[in-house]
Design an enzyme around this catalytic site. Structure first.
Site, PDB file in Angstrom:
ATOM      1  NE  ARG A  89      28.816  -6.166  12.918  1.00 36.08           N
ATOM      2  CZ  ARG A  89      29.270  -6.998  13.930  1.00 36.08           C
ATOM      3  NH1 ARG A  89      30.022  -7.050  14.410  1.00 36.08           N
ATOM      4  NH2 ARG A  89      28.257  -8.182  13.879  1.00 36.08           N
ATOM      5  CE  LYS A 116      22.281 -29.822  13.802  1.00 38.66           C
ATOM      6  NZ  LYS A 116      22.975 -29.359  15.118  1.00 38.66           N
ATOM      7  N   GLY A 166      22.461 -13.767  10.114  1.00 43.64           N
ATOM      8  CA  GLY A 166      23.757 -13.503   8.944  1.00 43.64           C
ATOM      9  C   GLY A 166      23.496 -14.015   8.059  1.00 43.64           C
ATOM     10  N   GLY A 190      22.448 -12.079  17.003  1.00 45.55           N
ATOM     11  CA  GLY A 190      21.674 -12.677  18.029  1.00 45.55           C
ATOM     12  C   GLY A 190      20.905 -11.886  18.647  1.00 45.55           C
TER      13      GLY A 190
END
Length: 399
Positions: free
Chosen positions: A38, A199, A357, A380
């Site tokens: 980062r 999922k 991720g 996100g």
């Protein structure tokens, strides 16, 4: 895509104060960062501003202190790691506004860098309080956002500051936005999307958005089992959200209506227990899965057919693995497809954008993380972008 200003639009910034939002939320162990990617990402922006003579004030969050001060969550913890990557000394400033900041700016020379404390120590940050944003803005001449990973949050330092100061995208943000625009905003068709993961429930909005935008939707991971079950396939004891079969069928119908082909595996790798190289490992047609078996990867025939699909495409968006890739040999399909995409990208026939991720880990595992056109490390924010949702931090830059 709405236009946004970049560092190229800055005039002479000698002696000007740049408030720069960066993501320094680093994973730490024994007092130092285990991964500094980062910091590497925002290094070009920070150094460019410093080299042009600005006084650079870094705004960042660290952890989730929820508007309270915890000494263990101060950004001073990452100062050493940031200095190492930038190869420059930086001044730690234990506030984000007020006399201490004012004084520190007076001490900083042109081209110097200051690191302000964790912006989330103040409740005004997550509340996006205009007064809090105004207080910080009072110290700066212009604002640069280089934290795409926080762009899905409407916080004072990601969105609010852009209303009080001239706002620019940093180099990492600029690269991210250009890549995303090339992938879904204004892509070269045909476009394929690989969506994997455990999922369907966590990727419903992604799937619903993509069927209207891509020509090929490749579904892998545990999600594929839910779609197979929706089509009447008995998936044995595979991970499957049986309560979502109606939703899966609705997505298949919407795809058909939009001219999008949904690709599901027709041969699969199964085992009776989830372990590395189990004795019960076998490959079979999806209609031959026994009651006591679970699907753990896409089979070789389907993987080859998917590779052929990618060869017909010009653009690829990838989020999520094809199988349980952390455990061998259930990484086979993910690795094979990732290597095909990488080879096509290197040949110049495919623009490939991946993010999330698990995806970054899977591409690194396949040894091709650096061979895609663009790999987003933003979890996100990348997912919300794939869902077609406006990102407040980006919208503020283009306003």
């Amino acid at each position: 895509m709405s236009s946004f200003k970049t560092l190229d639009d800055l005039g002479d910034i000698t002696g000007k104060i740049a408030l720069v939002r960066v993501d320094l939320n680093l994973p730490m162990k024994d007092g130092s960062a285990t991964d500094v990617s980062r910091v590497e990402a925002v290094k070009p922006t920070i150094l460019e501003l410093a080299e042009k003579g600005a006084k650079v004030l870094l705004l960042a969050h660290y952890g989730r202190p929820k508007g309270q001060r915890f000494s263990t969550m101060s950004t001073s913890f990452v100062q050493g790691d940031v200095e190492k990557v930038l190869d420059k000394e930086i001044m730690f400033i234990p506030e984000v506004m007020g006399p201490v900041v004012e004084q520190s700016i007076g001490i900083l020379g042109n081209g110097d860098i200051g690191l302000l404390d964790n912006v989330r120590f103040w409740p005004g940050e997550e509340a996006n309080d205009p007064e809090f944003a105004r207080g910080m803005a009072a110290h700066g001449d212009f604002y640069v956002n280089d934290a795409f990973s926080a762009a899905h949050r409407a916080h004072a330092t990601t969105e609010g500051l852009a209303h009080h100061l001239p706002a620019y995208a940093g180099r990492a943000m600029e690269a991210e936005l250009k890549a995303l625009d090339a992938a879904l905003g204004n892509p070269e068709a045909p476009v394929a999307a690989v969506v994997g993961g455990a999922k369907v429930s966590t990727k419903l909005d992604v799937l619903t958005n993509l069927v209207g935008k891509v020509q090929h939707l490749i579904i892998g991971g545990g999600m594929a089992n839910t779609f197979l079950a929706a089509k009447g396939v008995d998936v044995g004891k595979s991970l499957c959200e049986h309560e979502l079969t109606d939703t899966a069928n609705r997505i298949i119908d919407e795809a058909a209506h939009a001219g999008c082909t949904v690709h599901l595996p027709y041969d699969v790798v199964v085992a009776k227990e989830f372990a590395a190289n189990p004795a019960s490992l076998r490959t079979c047609n999806v209609h031959e899965v026994a009651d006591d078996e679970m699907i753990l990867d896409v089979g070789p025939l389907a993987t080859e057919a998917l590779a052929d699909v990618l060869k017909t495409c010009r653009t690829l968006v990838w989020n999520g693995p094809m199988g349980a890739f952390e455990t061998e040999p259930f990484d086979t399909a993910t690795v094979a497809l990732a290597r095909t995409a990488a080879a096509l990208t290197q040949d110049g026939s495919l623009i490939s954008v991946a993010g999330g991720g698990d995806t970054v880990a899977a591409l690194a595992h396949a040894g091709v993380k650096d061979e895609f056109t663009f790999v987003s490390t933003a979890g996100g924010a990348f997912l919300e972008w794939m869902e077609g949702k406006p990102l407040p931090g980006v919208a503020a830059l283009t306003a």
